[in-house]
Design a protein around this motif. Structure first.
Motif, mmCIF file in Angstrom:
data_model
loop_
_atom_site.group_PDB
_atom_site.id
_atom_site.type_symbol
_atom_site.label_atom_id
_atom_site.label_comp_id
_atom_site.label_asym_id
_atom_site.label_seq_id
_atom_site.Cartn_x
_atom_site.Cartn_y
_atom_site.Cartn_z
ATOM 1 N N ALA A 125 40.883 34.866 25.035
ATOM 2 C CA ALA A 125 39.980 33.983 25.785
ATOM 3 C C ALA A 125 40.466 33.816 27.222
ATOM 4 C CB ALA A 125 39.887 32.626 25.088
ATOM 5 N N ALA A 126 41.781 33.742 27.413
ATOM 6 C CA ALA A 126 42.329 33.603 28.763
ATOM 7 C C ALA A 126 42.030 34.838 29.604
ATOM 8 C CB ALA A 126 43.838 33.369 28.691
ATOM 9 N N LEU A 127 42.136 36.028 29.000
ATOM 10 C CA LEU A 127 41.819 37.256 29.729
ATOM 11 C C LEU A 127 40.344 37.303 30.107
ATOM 12 C CD1 LEU A 127 43.868 39.882 27.660
ATOM 13 C CD2 LEU A 127 44.328 39.127 29.987
ATOM 14 N N ILE A 128 39.483 36.921 29.172
ATOM 15 C CA ILE A 128 38.046 36.880 29.481
ATOM 16 C C ILE A 128 37.785 35.886 30.607
ATOM 17 C CG2 ILE A 128 35.744 36.378 28.589
ATOM 18 C CD1 ILE A 128 36.785 37.133 25.789
ATOM 19 N N GLY A 129 38.410 34.696 30.488
ATOM 20 C CA GLY A 129 38.235 33.681 31.516
ATOM 21 C C GLY A 129 38.674 34.154 32.889
ATOM 22 N N ASP A 130 39.783 34.904 32.927
ATOM 23 C CA ASP A 130 40.257 35.446 34.204
ATOM 24 C C ASP A 130 39.231 36.403 34.795
ATOM 25 O OD1 ASP A 130 42.345 36.176 36.244
ATOM 26 O OD2 ASP A 130 42.181 38.105 35.236
ATOM 27 N N HIS A 131 38.608 37.217 33.946
ATOM 28 C CA HIS A 131 37.641 38.198 34.435
ATOM 29 C C HIS A 131 36.346 37.566 34.926
ATOM 30 C CE1 HIS A 131 40.343 41.178 32.840
ATOM 31 N NE2 HIS A 131 39.527 42.154 33.148
ATOM 32 N N ILE A 132 35.991 36.397 34.392
ATOM 33 C CA ILE A 132 34.737 35.768 34.838
ATOM 34 C C ILE A 132 34.983 34.654 35.855
ATOM 35 C CG2 ILE A 132 33.500 36.363 32.737
ATOM 36 C CD1 ILE A 132 33.983 33.604 31.652
ATOM 37 N N GLY A 133 36.251 34.487 36.241
ATOM 38 C CA GLY A 133 36.558 33.565 37.327
ATOM 39 C C GLY A 133 36.771 32.121 36.925
#
Length: 413
Positions: free
Chosen positions: A267-275
């Motif tokens: 989830a943290a990686l996804i969050g990083d990618h969507i800002g």
């Protein structure tokens, strides 16, 4: 008594952690400059660098590679025209890219049971290691890196350095977006696909057709499975760039997950990618983001790190279930193995696990990389070493291109 990590283990862990940071920055810088082929190759090769054995020579190779990577990034950020370097500098960066391929080959050869290891005798491995060190020393001299100034021993220092570089990157992207390069992108812009279509792709046409049809006809949930080195990531990248996929999904997000060990880290990686701003657990914000954006395709690449361990598998499956509860969110994952995660209604018919390439497809990949082979018998002998696995074909082809077919065949003769 708990295991106390050795100095070598600490160095390795810190360097691997920093490689994750530098690879993310390389990808964003590459996107911002309009898909620089050199930066893309360096980034892709860096992702594959690994050292599972805590050998001092492997750690040293990774540390020196890491130092050169940061310097190349800084050169781009400090240049008045970061998208255009003098030919001499481009040549040196290209040579360093070749060096990373050598390092990759050496590190792969250190893994027990690895096929690449069987290509080398002990003295030849030592020669390859010597060449890697010599090439890195040359790169450090060219890019004026002083021995002893690197920050690999302190993870907090590396994080601070990465943050500073990231801030410079944001400033550069802002300036580019105000000028002529309006296609520059980064993780700050949510609707961005950060993957790159492989330039070399053969032998997966039927699988690609099936994936594109499923994505076009429904809000699909697809698992691309198979053994390591079968080209799962390349297939996913080609599918996400297909014209039919792009026509249906305005938002396409490609998230490499090999560094994540839990659902929270995914989830943290996804969050990083969507800002999204970092939080202790970004699961809910991520779900809210996708619930509020229609026409989305999420690709989670190399999920096996978090899914394979039984203690984290349940959390990963729960996250996938929550994501697929969003009716307009299409999901595609790539994962080593032949088992699909539970709690997801995968689109049928299932895509079978990827198998080795046909002889014709393996040859096409080989000849896209090198033409240093002159007899059919030699080519057949070389391809027998790879078992037609895409990654092995790529590695052997680069080895042949670098050293010559006769030299490689002599090693296994």
């Amino acid at each position: 008594m708990p295991h106390q990590p050795t100095v070598t283990e600490i160095r390795l862990n810190n360097t691997v952690a920093s490689f994750r940071l530098v690879t993310t920055i390389l990808n964003e810088l590459n996107n911002a400059l309009g898909d620089s082929s050199i930066l893309r190759v360096i980034s892709n090769t860096t992702l594959s660098l690994n050292a599972k054995k805590n050998k001092i020579e492997c750690v040293q190779l990774l540390e020196d590679t890491h130092a050169v990577l940061y310097t190349i990034i800084n050169l781009h950020l400090q240049s008045d025209m970061p998208e255009s370097f003098p030919p001499s500098m481009v040549d040196q960066i290209g040579k360093f890219t070749e060096t990373t391929h050598k390092i990759h080959t050496y590190l792969e050869a250190q893994q027990d049971g690895n096929r690449i290891r069987n290509l080398f005798r002990h003295n030849e491995l030592n020669m390859l290691l010597k060449d890697c060190h010599a090439d890195l020393q040359h790169a450090m001299e060219v890019f004026q890196i002083k021995t002893g100034t690197r920050a690999y021993m302190n993870l907090s220092v590396m994080q601070k350095t990465a943050d500073n570089i990231h801030e410079k990157l944001i400033e550069m992207i802002s300036s580019l977006s105000d000028g002529t390069n309006s296609d520059g992108v980064s993780s700050m812009y949510p609707a961005i696909n950060r993957s790159h279509r492989p330039k070399i792709f053969h032998g997966r046409e039927s699988e690609l057709d099936n994936i594109v049809k499923m994505l076009s006809q429904t809000i699909a949930r697809i698992a691309i499975l198979g053994a390591g080195g079968m080209g799962k990531t390349s297939l996913a990248r080609v599918a996400v760039h297909h014209a039919d996929t792009a026509a249906k999904y305005e938002h396409r997000l490609f998230v490499p997950c090999e560094s994540a060990t839990t659902s929270v880290e995914i989830a943290a990686l996804i969050g990083d990618h969507i800002g999204l701003k970092p939080e202790k657990n970004l699961t809910k914000p991520v779900l809210q983001y996708f619930a509020g954006h229609s026409s989305c395709l999420l690709i989670l690449d190399n999920m096996e790190t978090a899914w394979e361990p039984l203690h984290s598998r349940g959390g990963v499956e729960e996250l996938l279930s929550l994501l697929t509860d969003i009716p307009h969110l299409a999901l595609m994952i790539t994962m080593r193995g032949a088992e699909r995660p539970a709690k997801v209604r995968w689109t049928q018919p299932f895509l079978p696990p990827l198998q080795p390439l046909s002889d014709d497809a393996a040859k096409e990949i080989f000849f896209d990389i090198t033409d240093d082979i002159h007899e059919t018998k030699e080519l057949d002998q070389i391809l027998c070493l790879t078992h037609n696995m895409p990654l092995a074909v790529d590695l052997i082809a680069h080895l042949v291109d670098h050293e010559g077919c006769s030299s490689v065949l002599a090693r296994v003769g």
